[in-house]
Structure formats: structure tokens, C-alpha cells
Design an enzyme around this catalytic site. Structure first.
Site, PDB file in Angstrom:
ATOM      1  CB  THR A  74      43.266 137.818 -19.399  1.00 29.97           C
ATOM      2  OG1 THR A  74      42.788 136.669 -18.792  1.00 29.97           O
ATOM      3  CG2 THR A  74      42.523 138.146 -20.664  1.00 29.97           C
ATOM      4  CG  ASN A 150      39.408 126.357 -17.768  1.00 28.50           C
ATOM      5  OD1 ASN A 150      39.899 126.011 -18.962  1.00 28.50           O
ATOM      6  ND2 ASN A 150      38.079 127.044 -17.844  1.00 28.50           N
ATOM      7  CB  SER A 198      46.782 133.328 -13.447  1.00 29.44           C
ATOM      8  OG  SER A 198      46.229 134.134 -12.833  1.00 29.44           O
ATOM      9  CG  HIS A 200      43.444 134.748  -9.784  1.00 28.44           C
ATOM     10  ND1 HIS A 200      42.092 134.252  -9.807  1.00 28.44           N
ATOM     11  CD2 HIS A 200      43.832 134.831 -10.975  1.00 28.44           C
ATOM     12  CE1 HIS A 200      41.775 134.183 -11.007  1.00 28.44           C
ATOM     13  NE2 HIS A 200      42.741 134.465 -11.858  1.00 28.44           N
ATOM     14  CB  THR A 236      53.710 151.939 -11.981  1.00 23.90           C
ATOM     15  OG1 THR A 236      54.088 153.075 -12.493  1.00 23.90           O
ATOM     16  CG2 THR A 236      54.473 151.578 -10.757  1.00 23.90           C
ATOM     17  CB  CYS A 326      31.584 134.024 -18.109  1.00 26.80           C
ATOM     18  SG  CYS A 326      29.905 134.604 -18.409  1.00 26.80           S
TER      19      CYS A 326
END
Ligand code: PLP
Length: 383
Positions: A74, A150, A198, A200, A236, A326
Site C-alpha cells: 500500500t 487478488n 509485498s 506477506h 528507520t 477489508c
């Protein structure tokens, strides 16, 4: 994932952590250190971070200096969109079936964006795109398309779209979240201006992702700070998560690993669909007319609301999802299926089963048995 259900078939939402990713994370956690510090622990953290950058670049045939680590896709998509806007790209054309991470923010950054229509299988209309880009000759259009959807797993011809965009002097942002480690990236990775991935979804931890783009293409958004990631993304870096991400990428993205994943998940997905179509007359596989990711099955079962199917299977110990999940945990009707022209009642009955690296032989048939048993129970209760 500790309270692991009997049967996890929601890999498109998040994929269980790979042992190699866990080990890399633990090493980085033990190591500690801030990669911006110049002392020994800092230099060690910096070495881990740069090794991760090289691993990602190698997997995507990119240069290490084109990898900017983010907190996930995102943020990566937002950084890409902000960069494109700062560089003056526009008008903006966005695929109708894009993820909310793109869709919602495109509405904020580019209120006049145009929608690239999709067909009933969620394949973007490249004829429409070619014509529209032709009308925009002399301008610098920005096109945003996903590499794979997706919800249905529809594989998008991003390489062909990229060629059209390039011909017209435009730029392309590609959301490759569902494609990474699942299809060979050679067809699209080098052809896009901003490629976003991404951690995950491939067995790395949540909270890590990356944008792959030529250094001059990351202009940065409104955020300013410590100058990390060569000024593109202050804050960081989450070195343990990034190290886990890199380990997952290395394991999942090797060509032979992708082929093995496709064979495993494809066999189980096909077994699941065959049993479901046989046992549930009227059920329909969404996206079946298109090339699909091997692991994904989006099944509409008219008359049986998706949320109820998910709950019924959850009680059986199986995890699937309803269209697009969602963040609130609520289930909403699939915008992508509606954009593809499917009637609301059909779209509202669509569930998604998605297999992955933890899938075992026989899971497809087991999931279908549980799903069919739940359907019989629901019919009895309704009678
Ligand atoms: N794009 C697609 C196609 C996705 O499936 C997802 C996650 O569901 C995202 C973007 C957002 O990714 P992240 O969770 O890393 O922010």
C-alpha cells in the site's frame, strides 16, 4: 499463524511465514542495530539491509539501487503514485479491478482519473487502452494496472500494456503483489516504471514491501525525515521484516520454485473446483475464461451469501475469504466483480479459495467436501 485452522486456503490475503523467513528475522532481531548508525552494530544492520536489497533485485532482474523498501505494497503504491504526480504525469488511467490500495488513493491524488474497463473475467480492455492512449498523443499519461487480480487470480497482460504506454511516452505503475513468486516476472518486471511488491503474500512477514523503480523515478511524497532509502522513504527501516521478506523472495521466486508452486496449487485448486461445480449446480468460476494464477478459485454460488459461506467454513476449521476482505473484518461486495458487469447478487455470493506453499496434496478435495457439507447444512436450516 499459531491458531492455524485445519485447512488454510486464504493465501491471497496473507501467506503463512516460511521457516527461512522466520530464521532470517530472528537473526536480524538478535543482531539489532540501526542501519543508519556508523558503529559496528549499525554496520551489521546495514549489511543485512543491503543483502536483502540485492536479493530482491536479483529475483526481479533489477539493479539494487532501484529497490526502495517500504512498509508494504500500500505504501509502495502510494509512493509510486506520488512520484508520478510530482513528475507531472497525466492524464491518469486506472484499471477497473485494481485493489483498494490503488483505487482509493488514486481518487485522492487524481480526482479526474479515468477507468480502464475490464471484461467479465477482469481482463483490462487493451483495445480501449490503445485507443485512449492514441487520443492522448503528446501528453504523458500514467497507467496503473495490476499484474494479477487478488480476487479471481486473473493474470493481466501487463507486458503488452507496458508496450502501448511506452509508445505514447507514458509511464506505468504495476501492482505485482499477487504475481510475485507465482508467475515468471520476466514478462513484465522490466517493462514497468514502478513495480510494487509485498512480503506477506509470499511467506514473508507483514509490514515489508518494496517499489522497484529507476532511482530518478522516486521523487517521494509529502513526507520528509531522516533521509533513509536515499531520501525516498524516511523512517528507520524495519530490518528484521525486510530480512524475512528477502529470504521469502529468494525461496519463492526461483524459477523452479514458481513451477513447483504452480503444480502444487494448480492441482488442488482444480480438484476443488471440479468437486464444487459437480456438487453445486449453478455455481460459477469467476475469471474462468482468462489465464489465472494457479492457486486462486473465485466461486460464485448464487443464493448463498459469501459472508455466510466464510463463516460456515470457519466453523469447520477452513479459512477462505469473501471477495475482497477489508481491514475492519467486515465483508463488502466486490467492486471488481461489479465493474466486470456481474449482477450484484452474483458478486455478493463470490468466495475466494487461494492455495499456497503450505497446501498439502488432498487439500482441494478436503476443502470441497467441507464446503459441500456446509451447503447441505445451510439448505437443511433454510428448509
Ligand atoms: N495490491 C494487491 C493486489 C493486494 O492483494 C494487496 C493486499 O491484499 C495490496 C495491494 C496491499 O498490500 P499490503 O498489504 O502489503 O499493503
Amino acid at each position: 499463524m499459531t491458531a492455524r485452522p485445519l485447512l488454510y486456503a486464504d493465501h491471497n490475503a496473507t501467506t503463512p511465514l516460511r521457516p527461512a523467513a522466520r530464521a532470517a528475522m530472528l537473526r536480524a532481531l538478535e543482531e539489532g542495530g540501526n542501519p543508519s548508525s556508523v558503529h559496528g552494530p549499525g554496520r551489521a544492520a546495514r549489511a543485512t539491509l543491503e543483502a536483502a536489497r540485492e536479493a530482491l533485485a536479483a529475483a526481479l532482474d533489477a539493479r539494487p539501487d532501484s529497490v526502495v523498501f517500504t512498509s508494504g505494497a500500500t505504501e509502495g503504491l502510494h509512493l509510486a503514485m506520488e512520484s508520478a504526480r510530482a513528475m507531472g504525469f497525466g492524464p491518469v488511467l486506472v484499471g477497473a479491478a485494481e485493489h483498494d490500495a490503488v483505487w482509493a488513493y488514486a481518487g485522492v491524488l487524481f480526482p479526474d482519473f479515468e477507468t480502464i474497463p475490464v471484461d467479465g473475467d477482469l481482463v483490462p480492455d487493451l483495445g480501449w487502452l490503445a485507443e485512449r492512449l492514441g487520443q492522448l498523443a503528446g501528453q504523458r499519461p500514467l497507467v496503473i494496472l495490476q499484474a494479477a487480480n487478488n480476487e479471481t487470480g486473473t493474470v493481466v497482460p501487463v507486458g503488452r500494456a507496458a508496450a502501448l504506454v511506452r509508445q505514447q511516452g507514458g509511464a506505468l505503475i504495476c501492482d505485482a503483489v499477487q504475481a510475485l513468486g507465482r508467475i515468471d516476472p520476466i514478462g513484465f518486471a522490466g517493462a514497468t516504471d514502478w513495480l510494487v511488491v509485498s512480503s506477506h503474500k509470499i511467506g514473508g512477514p507483514p509490514g515489508a514491501g518494496a517499489v522497484i523503480a529507476a532511482p530518478g523515478l522516486i521523487v517521494g511524497g509529502p513526507r520528509a525525515g531522516g533521509g533513509q532509502e536515499r531520501g525516498a522513504r524516511p523512517g528507520t527501516q524495519n530490518v528484521p521484516a525486510i530480512a524475512g521478506f528477502a529470504a521469502a523472495v529468494t525461496e519463492a521466486c526461483a524459477p523452479e520454485a514458481i513451477r513447483a508452486w504452480q503444480a502444487l496449487t494448480g492441482a488442488e485448486r482444480d480438484a476443488y473446483e471440479a468437486m464444487m461445480l459437480d456438487g453445486m449446480p449453478g455455481a460459477r468460476v469467476m475469471g474462468a475464461g482468462a489465464l489465472r494464477l494457479a492457486n486462486t478459485s473465485c466461486l460464485a454460488i448464487p443464493g448463498w451469501e459469501a459472508a455466510r459461506q466464510v463463516m460456515a467454513l470457519d466453523l469447520e476449521g477452513a479459512a477462505i475469504s469473501a471477495g475482497a476482505a477489508c481491514s475492519s473484518g467486515k465483508v463488502k461486495m466486490s467492486r471488481a466483480l461489479a465493474a466486470a458487469g456481474h449482477p450484484p447478487d452474483l458478486a455478493a455470493s463470490a468466495i475466494r479459495a487461494s492455495f499456497g506453499w503450505t497446501t498439502q496434496a488432498g487439500d482441494g478435495a478436503r476443502l470441497a467436501s467441507l464446503h459441500l457439507a456446509a451447503a447441505r447444512r445451510a439448505r437443511r436450516l433454510a428448509a
